[in-house]
Design a protein around this motif. Structure first.
Motif, PDB file in Angstrom:
ATOM      1  N   ALA A 181       0.852  -1.205   0.000  1.00  0.00           N
ATOM      2  CA  ALA A 181       0.000   0.000   0.000  1.00  0.00           C
ATOM      3  C   ALA A 181       0.881   1.245   0.000  1.00  0.00           C
ATOM      4  O   ALA A 181       0.601   2.229  -0.701  1.00  0.00           O
ATOM      5  N   SER A 182       1.957   1.203   0.762  1.00  0.00           N
ATOM      6  CA  SER A 182       2.853   2.347   0.837  1.00  0.00           C
ATOM      7  C   SER A 182       3.522   2.600  -0.520  1.00  0.00           C
ATOM      8  O   SER A 182       3.779   3.739  -0.896  1.00  0.00           O
ATOM      9  N   ILE A 183       3.780   1.524  -1.277  1.00  0.00           N
ATOM     10  CA  ILE A 183       4.400   1.699  -2.613  1.00  0.00           C
ATOM     11  C   ILE A 183       3.397   2.304  -3.599  1.00  0.00           C
ATOM     12  O   ILE A 183       3.683   3.311  -4.246  1.00  0.00           O
ATOM     13  N   ILE A 184       2.179   1.741  -3.648  1.00  0.00           N
ATOM     14  CA  ILE A 184       1.229   2.278  -4.650  1.00  0.00           C
ATOM     15  C   ILE A 184       0.784   3.710  -4.268  1.00  0.00           C
ATOM     16  O   ILE A 184       0.414   4.501  -5.122  1.00  0.00           O
ATOM     17  N   ALA A 185       0.885   4.021  -2.957  1.00  0.00           N
ATOM     18  CA  ALA A 185       0.455   5.348  -2.488  1.00  0.00           C
ATOM     19  C   ALA A 185       1.400   6.463  -2.937  1.00  0.00           C
ATOM     20  O   ALA A 185       1.099   7.641  -2.771  1.00  0.00           O
ATOM     21  N   LYS A 186       2.546   6.092  -3.538  1.00  0.00           N
ATOM     22  CA  LYS A 186       3.488   7.107  -4.038  1.00  0.00           C
ATOM     23  C   LYS A 186       2.975   7.751  -5.312  1.00  0.00           C
ATOM     24  O   LYS A 186       3.400   8.836  -5.680  1.00  0.00           O
ATOM     25  N   HIS A 187       2.099   7.030  -6.045  1.00  0.00           N
ATOM     26  CA  HIS A 187       1.728   7.482  -7.389  1.00  0.00           C
ATOM     27  C   HIS A 187       0.597   8.523  -7.341  1.00  0.00           C
ATOM     28  O   HIS A 187      -0.506   8.226  -6.858  1.00  0.00           O
ATOM     29  N   PRO A 188       0.859   9.717  -7.894  1.00  0.00           N
ATOM     30  CA  PRO A 188      -0.173  10.767  -7.872  1.00  0.00           C
ATOM     31  C   PRO A 188      -1.493  10.308  -8.492  1.00  0.00           C
ATOM     32  O   PRO A 188      -2.564  10.632  -7.970  1.00  0.00           O
ATOM     33  N   ASP A 189      -1.436   9.540  -9.587  1.00  0.00           N
ATOM     34  CA  ASP A 189      -2.679   9.124 -10.261  1.00  0.00           C
ATOM     35  C   ASP A 189      -3.505   8.190  -9.379  1.00  0.00           C
ATOM     36  O   ASP A 189      -4.738   8.253  -9.380  1.00  0.00           O
ATOM     37  N   VAL A 190      -2.812   7.329  -8.651  1.00  0.00           N
ATOM     38  CA  VAL A 190      -3.526   6.416  -7.754  1.00  0.00           C
ATOM     39  C   VAL A 190      -4.185   7.236  -6.638  1.00  0.00           C
ATOM     40  O   VAL A 190      -5.362   7.038  -6.307  1.00  0.00           O
ATOM     41  N   ARG A 191      -3.448   8.185  -6.099  1.00  0.00           N
ATOM     42  CA  ARG A 191      -4.009   9.012  -5.011  1.00  0.00           C
ATOM     43  C   ARG A 191      -5.241   9.782  -5.505  1.00  0.00           C
ATOM     44  O   ARG A 191      -6.237   9.889  -4.816  1.00  0.00           O
ATOM     45  N   GLU A 192      -5.121  10.303  -6.725  1.00  0.00           N
ATOM     46  CA  GLU A 192      -6.236  11.065  -7.308  1.00  0.00           C
ATOM     47  C   GLU A 192      -7.463  10.158  -7.459  1.00  0.00           C
ATOM     48  O   GLU A 192      -8.584  10.550  -7.131  1.00  0.00           O
ATOM     49  N   ALA A 193      -7.227   8.923  -7.926  1.00  0.00           N
ATOM     50  CA  ALA A 193      -8.344   7.983  -8.141  1.00  0.00           C
ATOM     51  C   ALA A 193      -9.040   7.649  -6.818  1.00  0.00           C
ATOM     52  O   ALA A 193     -10.245   7.393  -6.798  1.00  0.00           O
ATOM     53  N   LEU A 194      -8.277   7.640  -5.722  1.00  0.00           N
ATOM     54  CA  LEU A 194      -8.869   7.258  -4.426  1.00  0.00           C
ATOM     55  C   LEU A 194      -9.355   8.465  -3.618  1.00  0.00           C
ATOM     56  O   LEU A 194      -9.997   8.297  -2.581  1.00  0.00           O
ATOM     57  N   PHE A 195      -9.073   9.666  -4.120  1.00  0.00           N
ATOM     58  CA  PHE A 195      -9.394  10.898  -3.381  1.00  0.00           C
ATOM     59  C   PHE A 195     -10.902  11.066  -3.163  1.00  0.00           C
ATOM     60  O   PHE A 195     -11.359  11.288  -2.049  1.00  0.00           O
ATOM     61  N   HIS A 196     -11.677  10.927  -4.256  1.00  0.00           N
ATOM     62  CA  HIS A 196     -13.112  11.204  -4.154  1.00  0.00           C
ATOM     63  C   HIS A 196     -13.820  10.177  -3.279  1.00  0.00           C
ATOM     64  O   HIS A 196     -14.785  10.509  -2.582  1.00  0.00           O
ATOM     65  N   TYR A 197     -13.293   8.978  -3.310  1.00  0.00           N
ATOM     66  CA  TYR A 197     -13.813   7.921  -2.444  1.00  0.00           C
ATOM     67  C   TYR A 197     -13.774   8.382  -0.987  1.00  0.00           C
ATOM     68  O   TYR A 197     -14.703   8.177  -0.199  1.00  0.00           O
ATOM     69  N   GLN A 198     -12.672   9.056  -0.633  1.00  0.00           N
ATOM     70  CA  GLN A 198     -12.490   9.506   0.746  1.00  0.00           C
ATOM     71  C   GLN A 198     -13.352  10.733   1.052  1.00  0.00           C
ATOM     72  O   GLN A 198     -13.989  10.811   2.102  1.00  0.00           O
ATOM     73  N   ARG A 199     -13.404  11.674   0.101  1.00  0.00           N
ATOM     74  CA  ARG A 199     -14.214  12.889   0.320  1.00  0.00           C
ATOM     75  C   ARG A 199     -15.687  12.535   0.531  1.00  0.00           C
ATOM     76  O   ARG A 199     -16.379  13.183   1.307  1.00  0.00           O
ATOM     77  N   ASP A 200     -16.138  11.495  -0.165  1.00  0.00           N
ATOM     78  CA  ASP A 200     -17.556  11.120  -0.066  1.00  0.00           C
ATOM     79  C   ASP A 200     -17.936  10.627   1.326  1.00  0.00           C
ATOM     80  O   ASP A 200     -19.113  10.456   1.626  1.00  0.00           O
ATOM     81  N   CYS A 201     -16.941  10.363   2.151  1.00  0.00           N
ATOM     82  CA  CYS A 201     -17.235   9.846   3.506  1.00  0.00           C
ATOM     83  C   CYS A 201     -17.651  10.947   4.472  1.00  0.00           C
ATOM     84  O   CYS A 201     -18.066  10.660   5.603  1.00  0.00           O
ATOM     85  N   ALA A 202     -17.507  12.203   4.065  1.00  0.00           N
ATOM     86  CA  ALA A 202     -17.861  13.313   4.958  1.00  0.00           C
ATOM     87  C   ALA A 202     -19.368  13.525   4.954  1.00  0.00           C
ATOM     88  O   ALA A 202     -19.889  14.335   4.187  1.00  0.00           O
ATOM     89  N   VAL A 203     -20.072  12.761   5.750  1.00  0.00           N
ATOM     90  CA  VAL A 203     -21.526  12.897   5.844  1.00  0.00           C
ATOM     91  C   VAL A 203     -21.955  13.046   7.299  1.00  0.00           C
ATOM     92  O   VAL A 203     -21.229  12.626   8.210  1.00  0.00           O
TER      93      VAL A 203
END
Ligand code: DC
Length: 226
Positions: free
Chosen positions: A98-120
């Motif tokens: 997870a720490s290795i794939i988390a280096k990639h900006p594109d991967v972080r971008e793809a997972l970003f909205h998933y996290q933002r959607d949790c603010a309810v």
């Protein structure tokens, strides 16, 4: 609508998960374990034998990534593309991957909205590395937990020994240092305290002491009625 958010960032093994769970239970708020999302994505990539260092290769398959969580009596179960991967989630291999794939900006971008959607509503406790700096910069309370790598290795060592596993403390320390190094030195969203974060060194504190300190901050910031 305003949704109160408390972010809890810090390195692996510092006690974020325990604190986040207890706060979310006491407040009755949602809990985002963002590390679990990166771990689930790593399991997805490993199961397809993708090269974790190759961002373009990973991105080709990202549209296929699906993650679901199901709360059960024993805790939360995690499914990736329909398969129950709960037993793999906490493995050291999964954390390092997870720490290795988390280096990639594109991967972080793809997972970003998933996290933002949790603010309810009624509120969110968000646990990770960049919750206060990148994902929820607007959060009214940001906590950054620290403890030396040696202290974290010793805690982990005791946990594993108590669970009946035979492990080497030197091995654990070197894995913790490798992950810290990668998480702190990546070019995007590195592990760093937000400028407005409250930094708590947990090296000499019990879990209860850390919780009480943060609970007081929740009250002081008017996030709940005392
Ligand atoms: O918190 P954890 O050990 O479950 O996280 C596993 C890895 O996922 C961590 O080493 C780096 C990555 N991660 C991240 O880059 N950003 C986050 N917000 C959470 C985790």
């Amino acid at each position: 609508m305003f949704v109160p958010i408390v972010t809890i960032d810090g390195p692996g093994g510092v006690g974020k998960g325990t604190l986040a769970l207890k706060l979310s239970q006491k407040l009755g708020w949602h809990l985002l374990d963002s590390g679990a999302i990166y771990r689930a994505y790593a399991i997805f990539a490993l199961s397809r034998q993708l090269d974790l260092e190759n961002s373009d290769g990973l991105m080709k398959y990202t549209p296929d990534f699906q993650m679901e969580t199901k709360p059960t009596e024993k805790g939360v179960e995690v499914f990736v593309c329909g398969e129950n991967v709960t037993h793999q989630l906490r493995l050291e291999l999964t954390g390092q991957s997870a720490s290795i794939i988390a280096k990639h900006p594109d991967v972080r971008e793809a997972l970003f909205h998933y996290q933002r959607d949790c603010a309810v509503a009624p509120g969110l406790i968000a646990d990770g590395r960049d919750m206060g700096t990148v994902v929820f910069p607007e959060a009214p309370l940001k906590i950054f937990l620290t403890a030396s790598a040696e202290v974290r290795a010793e805690r982990r060592y005791k946990e594993l020994i108590n669970a009946g596993e035979s492990v080497s403390i030197f091995q654990i320390l070197s894995e913790i240092q490798a992950r810290d190094d990668r998480d702190q030195n990546r070019s995007v969203s590195p592990l760093v305290a937000a400028q407005d974060a409250i930094i708590i060194d947990t090296s000499d504190c019990t879990r209860d002491e850390v919780f009480n300190q943060v609970w007081q901050l929740v009250i002081d910031r008017n996030l709940i009625k005392a």
